[in-house]
Design a protein around this motif. Structure first.
Motif, mmCIF file in Angstrom:
data_model
loop_
_atom_site.group_PDB
_atom_site.id
_atom_site.type_symbol
_atom_site.label_atom_id
_atom_site.label_comp_id
_atom_site.label_asym_id
_atom_site.label_seq_id
_atom_site.Cartn_x
_atom_site.Cartn_y
_atom_site.Cartn_z
ATOM 1 N N LEU A 74 -79.468 -44.635 -40.603
ATOM 2 C CA LEU A 74 -78.098 -45.145 -40.638
ATOM 3 C C LEU A 74 -78.038 -46.626 -40.277
ATOM 4 N N GLN A 75 -77.182 -47.350 -41.004
ATOM 5 C CA GLN A 75 -76.965 -48.777 -40.752
ATOM 6 C C GLN A 75 -75.484 -49.070 -40.907
ATOM 7 N N ALA A 76 -74.960 -49.975 -40.087
ATOM 8 C CA ALA A 76 -73.570 -50.408 -40.195
ATOM 9 C C ALA A 76 -73.435 -51.337 -41.394
ATOM 10 N N VAL A 77 -72.412 -51.097 -42.213
ATOM 11 C CA VAL A 77 -72.211 -51.891 -43.418
ATOM 12 C C VAL A 77 -70.974 -52.774 -43.301
ATOM 13 N N ARG A 97 -61.535 -57.352 -19.483
ATOM 14 C CA ARG A 97 -62.044 -56.597 -20.626
ATOM 15 C C ARG A 97 -60.976 -56.558 -21.710
ATOM 16 N N ARG A 98 -61.417 -56.650 -22.950
ATOM 17 C CA ARG A 98 -60.535 -56.474 -24.104
ATOM 18 C C ARG A 98 -61.010 -55.211 -24.810
ATOM 19 N N PHE A 99 -60.144 -54.198 -24.893
ATOM 20 C CA PHE A 99 -60.485 -52.938 -25.537
ATOM 21 C C PHE A 99 -59.997 -52.950 -26.978
ATOM 22 N N CYS A 100 -60.835 -52.451 -27.879
ATOM 23 C CA CYS A 100 -60.546 -52.486 -29.310
ATOM 24 C C CYS A 100 -60.939 -51.166 -29.965
ATOM 25 N N THR A 101 -60.377 -50.929 -31.125
ATOM 26 C CA THR A 101 -60.750 -49.769 -31.914
ATOM 27 C C THR A 101 -60.697 -50.151 -33.389
ATOM 28 N N GLY A 102 -61.325 -49.357 -34.218
ATOM 29 C CA GLY A 102 -61.349 -49.612 -35.652
ATOM 30 C C GLY A 102 -62.194 -48.574 -36.355
ATOM 31 N N ARG A 103 -62.588 -48.892 -37.582
ATOM 32 C CA ARG A 103 -63.475 -47.995 -38.336
ATOM 33 C C ARG A 103 -64.730 -48.752 -38.721
ATOM 34 N N ILE A 104 -65.830 -48.016 -38.724
ATOM 35 C CA ILE A 104 -67.110 -48.576 -39.145
ATOM 36 C C ILE A 104 -67.585 -47.782 -40.354
ATOM 37 N N ALA A 105 -68.004 -48.492 -41.394
ATOM 38 C CA ALA A 105 -68.562 -47.856 -42.593
ATOM 39 C C ALA A 105 -70.078 -47.910 -42.485
ATOM 40 N N LEU A 106 -70.717 -46.780 -42.735
ATOM 41 C CA LEU A 106 -72.175 -46.691 -42.653
ATOM 42 C C LEU A 106 -72.781 -46.631 -44.050
ATOM 43 N N ASN A 107 -74.064 -46.874 -44.132
ATOM 44 C CA ASN A 107 -74.732 -46.927 -45.424
ATOM 45 C C ASN A 107 -74.821 -45.572 -46.117
ATOM 46 N N ASP A 108 -74.486 -44.483 -45.430
ATOM 47 C CA ASP A 108 -74.465 -43.173 -46.093
ATOM 48 C C ASP A 108 -73.088 -42.861 -46.672
ATOM 49 N N GLY A 109 -72.167 -43.842 -46.616
ATOM 50 C CA GLY A 109 -70.839 -43.684 -47.206
ATOM 51 C C GLY A 109 -69.801 -43.090 -46.268
ATOM 52 N N THR A 110 -70.149 -42.782 -45.045
ATOM 53 C CA THR A 110 -69.195 -42.190 -44.111
ATOM 54 C C THR A 110 -68.460 -43.271 -43.314
ATOM 55 N N LEU A 111 -67.262 -42.913 -42.875
ATOM 56 C CA LEU A 111 -66.466 -43.769 -42.003
ATOM 57 C C LEU A 111 -66.330 -43.081 -40.646
ATOM 58 N N HIS A 112 -66.478 -43.846 -39.598
ATOM 59 C CA HIS A 112 -66.359 -43.318 -38.240
ATOM 60 C C HIS A 112 -65.454 -44.247 -37.441
ATOM 61 N N ARG A 113 -64.742 -43.674 -36.452
ATOM 62 C CA ARG A 113 -63.976 -44.515 -35.534
ATOM 63 C C ARG A 113 -64.949 -45.174 -34.570
ATOM 64 N N ILE A 114 -64.699 -46.433 -34.251
ATOM 65 C CA ILE A 114 -65.512 -47.140 -33.263
ATOM 66 C C ILE A 114 -64.577 -47.661 -32.178
ATOM 67 N N ASP A 115 -64.936 -47.407 -30.936
ATOM 68 C CA ASP A 115 -64.200 -47.902 -29.787
ATOM 69 C C ASP A 115 -65.130 -48.834 -29.028
ATOM 70 N N TYR A 116 -64.624 -49.995 -28.639
ATOM 71 C CA TYR A 116 -65.483 -50.936 -27.926
ATOM 72 C C TYR A 116 -64.671 -51.825 -27.005
ATOM 73 N N SER A 117 -65.377 -52.413 -26.051
ATOM 74 C CA SER A 117 -64.745 -53.367 -25.146
ATOM 75 C C SER A 117 -65.601 -54.616 -25.076
ATOM 76 N N VAL A 118 -64.928 -55.757 -25.051
ATOM 77 C CA VAL A 118 -65.579 -57.049 -24.868
ATOM 78 C C VAL A 118 -65.366 -57.389 -23.399
ATOM 79 N N ARG A 119 -66.464 -57.612 -22.668
ATOM 80 C CA ARG A 119 -66.394 -57.769 -21.222
ATOM 81 C C ARG A 119 -66.925 -59.128 -20.793
ATOM 82 N N GLU A 120 -66.180 -59.793 -19.918
ATOM 83 C CA GLU A 120 -66.541 -61.147 -19.494
ATOM 84 C C GLU A 120 -67.672 -61.134 -18.466
#
Length: 153
Positions: A74-77, A97-120
């Protein structure tokens, strides 16, 4: 005497109103001297945006390395629907911290939710920001279980 009593009552009312407002928003009241910006080594809260190419590049790099090294092909596209869901929700006296969410598309054609935080100041030697992330359905060690909930505010 009455003016002093009235001033005290008004100050108390203002403090109670501020406390109720902070409680309703889920934030703690922090004395200005205790804010992260007023520490010996100050934290500014100047963090990159959720959709900043450097942030998404950091996630892509770590995700692709982890997947190729341990789990498989698997690879992020691409990313879409990136949006912020919180900025300093834990309080003004803690590490920003800045909390974010979104979708990540992978090389197998699937979409997944991604949750992340940017931390100082949690990057290399505390000199820069870093990213803490979780891809829904791919948290194989359940570090952010259940379903990446622990990566959100």
């Amino acid at each position: 005497m009455r003016r002093a009593l009235l001033r005290t009552a008004l100050a108390s009312l203002a403090l109670l109103t501020a406390a109720a407002s902070a409680e309703a928003s889920g934030r703690r009241i922090v004395h200005p001297a205790d804010r992260a910006e007023n520490r010996t080594v100050p934290l500014t809260g100047a963090l990159p945006a959720c959709d900043d190419p450097a942030v998404l590049g950091e996630i892509t790099s770590w995700f692709n390395t982890r997947e190729s090294r341990f789990w498989g092909p698997l690879q992020a596209v691409a990313y879409d629907r990136i949006r912020p869901i919180g900025f300093r929700p834990l309080g003004d006296d803690l590490i920003p911290r800045r909390f974010c969410t979104g979708r990540i598309a992978l090389n197998d054609g699937t979409l997944h939710r991604i949750d992340y935080s940017v931390r100082e100041n949690l990057g290399l030697f505390g000199w820069t920001w870093n990213v803490n992330w979780c891809v829904s359905g791919l948290d194989r060690h359940r570090a952010y279980a259940p379903d990446c909930k622990m990566a959100r505010p």
